[in-house]
Design an enzyme around this catalytic site. Structure first.
Site, PDB file in Angstrom:
ATOM      1  N   LYS A   6       0.842  -1.204   0.000  1.00  0.00           N
ATOM      2  CA  LYS A   6       0.000   0.000   0.000  1.00  0.00           C
ATOM      3  C   LYS A   6       0.880   1.258   0.000  1.00  0.00           C
ATOM      4  O   LYS A   6       2.079   1.187   0.294  1.00  0.00           O
ATOM      5  CB  LYS A   6      -0.919  -0.013   1.217  1.00  0.00           C
ATOM      6  CG  LYS A   6      -0.189   0.025   2.550  1.00  0.00           C
ATOM      7  CD  LYS A   6      -1.112  -0.358   3.710  1.00  0.00           C
ATOM      8  CE  LYS A   6      -0.374  -0.329   5.034  1.00  0.00           C
ATOM      9  NZ  LYS A   6      -1.151  -0.968   6.120  1.00  0.00           N
TER      10      LYS A   6
ATOM     11  N   TYR B  75      13.675  31.198   5.978  1.00  0.00           N
ATOM     12  CA  TYR B  75      12.417  31.878   6.282  1.00  0.00           C
ATOM     13  C   TYR B  75      12.260  32.094   7.777  1.00  0.00           C
ATOM     14  O   TYR B  75      12.666  31.259   8.580  1.00  0.00           O
ATOM     15  CB  TYR B  75      11.231  31.046   5.800  1.00  0.00           C
ATOM     16  CG  TYR B  75      11.003  31.070   4.301  1.00  0.00           C
ATOM     17  CD1 TYR B  75      10.964  32.270   3.599  1.00  0.00           C
ATOM     18  CD2 TYR B  75      10.806  29.882   3.603  1.00  0.00           C
ATOM     19  CE1 TYR B  75      10.742  32.296   2.224  1.00  0.00           C
ATOM     20  CE2 TYR B  75      10.575  29.889   2.231  1.00  0.00           C
ATOM     21  CZ  TYR B  75      10.546  31.101   1.547  1.00  0.00           C
ATOM     22  OH  TYR B  75      10.319  31.106   0.205  1.00  0.00           O
TER      23      TYR B  75
HETATM   24  C1  PLP Z   1      -0.343  -1.899   6.896  1.00  0.00           C
HETATM   25  C2  PLP Z   1      -0.878  -3.180   7.383  1.00  0.00           C
HETATM   26  C3  PLP Z   1      -0.039  -4.288   7.559  1.00  0.00           C
HETATM   27  C4  PLP Z   1       1.466  -4.213   7.446  1.00  0.00           C
HETATM   28  O1  PLP Z   1       2.025  -3.811   8.675  1.00  0.00           O
HETATM   29  P1  PLP Z   1       3.621  -3.691   8.875  1.00  0.00           P
HETATM   30  O2  PLP Z   1       3.778  -3.246  10.275  1.00  0.00           O
HETATM   31  O3  PLP Z   1       4.081  -2.658   7.893  1.00  0.00           O
HETATM   32  O4  PLP Z   1       4.182  -5.034   8.584  1.00  0.00           O
HETATM   33  C5  PLP Z   1      -0.636  -5.506   7.870  1.00  0.00           C
HETATM   34  N1  PLP Z   1      -1.986  -5.602   8.035  1.00  0.00           N
HETATM   35  C6  PLP Z   1      -2.809  -4.545   7.913  1.00  0.00           C
HETATM   36  C7  PLP Z   1      -4.269  -4.717   8.128  1.00  0.00           C
HETATM   37  C8  PLP Z   1      -2.286  -3.292   7.590  1.00  0.00           C
HETATM   38  O5  PLP Z   1      -3.106  -2.236   7.489  1.00  0.00           O
END
Ligand code: PLP
Length: 369
Positions: free
Chosen positions: A38, A264
């Protein structure tokens, strides 16, 4: 490593392979591996990362939203893709792109059934998400009867898996809470399996779960941050390799006199003669304002240089007093050293936020294949 002549995010596919093999080595050989890609594969490049992982033999992918799944299909990814947080408005295109929804509430289940029926689906693969204590997304334990009765009645969809998500798998002080989540999940899974006409597979663990609670690996695990090189733990980090390195280059050097200010709002005042370097990277690239004002170091020629003054949209200024450097020299923002984890920690945030914030303006470059 290639020398940077501009701001680049270098993506090391060999490091990705190393991390995948390390995480696999922590699991039973038959446990399926879902790679979480993702948010542009945690800010890197989802299509390239997914293509590499597909050749390495992962079993599943997960994205947060339907649009991210479509991008993977367009890149030729053929493995099943779980969409963790699909919104009903995208259910039609989810089906059109053979993506598999996580269904997390009675409303979402009903909405999905309606679309599946309209599109004449039979046994369309879905995943049922249960809330066991994170209180973010998911059915509650007392929804089990509604879910199983609905599913037993309808043939448009078929449950491939049931899953839940741990709230604090990286924090061993919270172990009693995590064990409670595991217990609740097992109870729900048993109930669902008993009441459905078939047995869906089960998954619960994220990266830190793999490390700390591997007895609860069930049929599959879901790993994101570990693949990209971070385990939320120093000891685990030693076995992983950062996949991305953010580099840039010195655009200009300035000699600052005592009493002069930099940037800035004149946020940095020099008390002595100083040498500063201006870099072509700013908050529009993902280096937020929290990294400014003397909290965070970058690396120039192997030496530490502090980010001074306010972070601008397109630039930052660093203090390179005493460092033998000139315009055109490379600067490491984070990578092997400093790591994204320590860079993020300097501004009280976590690698997840820093990595996923690297904007699409930053050019991606690849090492390995
Ligand atoms: C993002 C996510 C993961 C991955 O978690 P990590 O800590 O990056 O391994 C797994 N399960 C769900 C439901 C998630 O939203």
């Amino acid at each position: 490593m290639r020398k940077a002549h501009e701001t680049v995010l270098e993506i090391d596919l060999n490091a990705l392979e190393h991390n995948y093999r390390f995480l696999k080595s922590q699991l039973r050989p038959e446990t399926k591996f879902l790679a979480v890609v993702k948010a542009f594969a945690y800010g890197s490049d989802a299509p390239r990362i997914a293509q590499k992982l597909e050749t390495l033999g992962v079993d599943y992918f997960a994205v947060a939203y339907v649009s991210e799944g479509i991008a993977l299909r367009k890149a030729g990814i053929t493995l099943p893709i779980l969409v963790l947080h699909p919104l009903p408005v995208h259910f039609e295109s989810l089906i059109d792109n053979c993506l598999e929804p996580s269904l997390y509430s009675p409303k979402v289940l009903r909405d999905f059934l309606e679309v599946a029926q309209k599109k004449n689906q039979k046994n369309y693969p879905v995943h049922i998400k249960f809330n066991t204590g994170l209180n973010r997304l998911g059915f509650w334990e007392n929804d089990v009867d509604f879910i199983t009765e609905t599913l037993n009645e309808r043939e448009e969809i078929k449950v491939v898996s049931i899953f839940s998500h741990l709230a604090a798998s990286e924090d061993l002080k919270e172990a009693p809470f995590t064990y409670r989540q595991i217990e609740i999940f097992e109870k729900i899974a048993e109930e669902v399996t008993e009441k459905l006409k078939h047995a869906p597979f089960k998954h619960l663990l994220n990266t830190s779960g793999i490390i700390n609670y591997r007895n609860a690996q069930y049929d599959m695990v879901r790993s994101g941050i570990g693949l990209y090189g971070f385990g939320n733990d120093r000891i685990v980090d030693a076995d992983l390799r950062p996949v991305v390195t953010l580099k840039t280059v010195i655009s200009q050097i300035h000699k600052i006199e005592p009493g002069e200010t930099v940037g800035y709002n004149r946020a940095f005042t020099s008390t002595e003669y100083r040498k500063t370097a201006t870099l072509p990277i700013g908050h529009a690239d993902g280096i937020g304002r929290q990294y400014g004002k003397g909290k965070t170091f970058v690396h120039v020629k192997g030496q530490l240089a502090l980010i001074i003054g306010n972070v601008c949209m397109d630039m930052i200024m660093i203090d390179v007093t005493g460092i033998d450097c000139a315009a055109g020299d490379e600067v490491i923002i984070f990578g092997e050293n400093p790591t994204a984890e320590s860079f993020a920690a300097s501004a009280n945030t976590i690698s997840y936020e820093l990595l996923t914030g690297i904007s699409q303006r930053v050019k991606r470059q690849y090492m390995g294949r």
